[in-house]
Design an enzyme around this catalytic site. Structure first.
Site, short mmCIF file in Angstrom:
data_model
loop_
_atom_site.label_atom_id
_atom_site.label_comp_id
_atom_site.label_asym_id
_atom_site.label_seq_id
_atom_site.Cartn_x
_atom_site.Cartn_y
_atom_site.Cartn_z
N HIS A 136 -19.09 -0.04 65.83
CA HIS A 136 -20.10 -0.71 64.96
C HIS A 136 -21.08 -1.28 66.07
CE1 HIS A 136 -21.38 -5.58 65.41
NE2 HIS A 136 -21.49 -5.32 66.45
N HIS A 141 -25.43 -1.01 64.63
CA HIS A 141 -27.22 -0.93 64.99
C HIS A 141 -27.37 0.10 64.89
CE1 HIS A 141 -25.57 -5.43 66.06
NE2 HIS A 141 -24.33 -4.87 66.70
N GLU A 182 -26.60 -9.79 63.55
CA GLU A 182 -25.28 -9.44 62.95
C GLU A 182 -25.25 -9.03 61.19
OE1 GLU A 182 -22.73 -7.83 64.85
OE2 GLU A 182 -23.21 -7.56 67.03
N SER A 201 -20.73 -2.10 59.51
CA SER A 201 -20.33 -1.44 60.05
C SER A 201 -18.83 -2.28 59.49
CB SER A 201 -19.78 -1.50 61.38
OG SER A 201 -19.92 -2.82 62.08
#
Length: 300
Positions: A136, A141, A182, A201
């Site tokens: 993740h 990111h 997010e 993700s």
């Protein structure tokens, strides 16, 4: 379905509880300690997600992936990632063992250091994850940290987080992070696309966020977002959509004090609410969450 724990509502890297080895809570990644089985989990996650994301992820995410030292073969080395990021946007990746306090997290972001968990989920957790791991944090990111707009925005978020903490407004600011960094969507010329790491993700939410008829997709408005709760246990009921990624630059330069003053009163909205003054590119059917609620009720 990939669930996301409340432990990431401020973007915190999460994992097994641990006392800090250093004042900034960072640790060595210990890349040599990863096992073949752990590299194999990364490979499974990486391959299926890279096959899925073309046509779903925004062009900037895909472009960022192309230029990073990241492949299916092994969990990325944070030092190598940082070398590439530093040349491009001045960011680096620092390893953490688990949750870090809010002030530590914001201090890292304010200084262009992204805290990433150095652990990876088990092979039995590919589709359900309560805590964000290296996949993740890095796959989700880091590609967007290659983009100057996102790089500047996340640094500004860290600076703003330190101020919000002093003012007692972290809940409102955390909603901005959640619905952008997010779980944000952006409108491209060729359609709606993902830029948020929590979606990028997640194998199942990647498709759900862009293609499902169930969720609302609402034009991004800062105060609206700061008043809106979110789901931590399932897919989002609402995704907020930027007209273009450069809209984050305006957010980065926003004076938040007037917003905080207004937020002392007035409504708080629930994740599935659609308001009369919302810009609504797509009003969802809500079918997924109704079915989930019915299934949960049937088990009681």
């Amino acid at each position: 379905m990939q669930a996301t724990s409340e432990k990431v509502k401020h973007g915190l890297a999460a994992g097994p509880a641990a006392l800090p080895q250093r004042a900034d809570w960072t640790i060595d990644q210990h890349w040599d300690n990863y096992t073949p089985a752990q590299h194999a989990v990364w490979k499974t996650l990486y391959e299926r997600q890279t096959k899925l994301l073309p046509g779903l992820a925004c062009d900037d995410f895909v472009e960022g992936m192309k230029h990073l030292p990241m492949s299916a073969d092994e969990i990325p080395n944070f030092e190598k990632l940082s070398e590439t990021l530093m040349r491009k946007t001045g960011w680096q990746i620092v390893a953490v063992a688990g949750l870090v306090p809010d002030d530590v997290f914001f201090e890292h972001l304010a200084n262009r250091r992204f805290p990433a968990g150095n652990f990876i989920r088990g092979a039995n957790e590919l589709d359900y994850l309560e805590e964000p791991d290296v996949f993740h944090d890095v796959f989700g990111h880091v590609p967007m940290l290659m983009h100057p707009v996102m790089a500047d925005f996340i640094q500004a978020y860290g600076q703003g987080g330190l101020r919000a903490q002093q003012l007692g407004k972290l809940t409102n600011l955390a909603r901005v992070y959640w619905y952008t960094v997010e779980f944000g969507l952006v409108q491209q010329k060729d359609g709606l696309r993902i830029y948020g790491a929590g979606i990028a993700s997640s194998f199942s939410e990647s498709t759900f966020s862009v293609q499902s008829d169930s969720p609302n997709r609402i034009g991004f408005d800062l105060e609206r977002v700061m008043r809106t709760n979110y789901r931590i246990d399932d897919f989002q009921e609402t995704y907020f959509v930027l007209d273009k990624l450069e809209g984050l630059l305006a957010l980065a330069n926003t004076e938040f004090a007037p917003y905080y003053a207004r937020l002392d009163s007035g409504p708080t909205y629930q994740p599935g609410d659609v308001l009369p003054n919302d810009s609504v590119p797509h009003r969802g059917t809500g079918s997924y969450h109704r079915a989930s609620a019915a299934a949960a009720a049937a088990k009681v």
